[in-house]
Design an enzyme around this catalytic site. Sequence first.
Site: not given
Length: 136
Positions: A60, A85
Site C-alpha cells: 500500500e 501471500h
Amino acid sequence: MDVEHINRIIYEKPNLSTALGMEFVSTPEDDTCMARMKVDERNRQPFGFLSGGASLALAENVAGVGSSALCPGVPCVGIEVSGSHVKAVTEGDTVTAYARLLSKGTTLHVWQVDIRNSAGELISSVRVTNYIIKSK
C-alpha cells in the site's frame, strides 16, 4: 518514476513507512516504482517470518508513493488492498516490492504490486486502489 521528493516528505518525521523500515527507490519507467524492506524485529511475526500485514503495508505504501509522484501536492490514499501471500520470508532477508500502474484515472489509480525475496521468488501479489483527493 522519480520518488526522491516524496522520500524527503516520508523521512521528515516518524510514520508507518519508517517504523517498518521501508526504503523507496526511483525507477526509470514512469509507471513503476519500487521499495525495499529488510525483514527484522520491526516487521516479523513472533515465529521469525515476515508478517503478512507488513507485506500489505509495504504494498500500500509503495503504491501510495507512486500515486503521489504522479499527482504532486495532491493527497492520495489507499481505499482497497487485496493480496495473496504465496511464500514465507525469514528474518534477515530483504524483500522488494515492484509496483506497476494498471490504471491512471483522474480519481482512482490501480496498482499491481509484486513482492519478491532476495532470490527473486514471488512472496506476495497485491492489488492496491488509491483515491486521488481533489480539492473542492
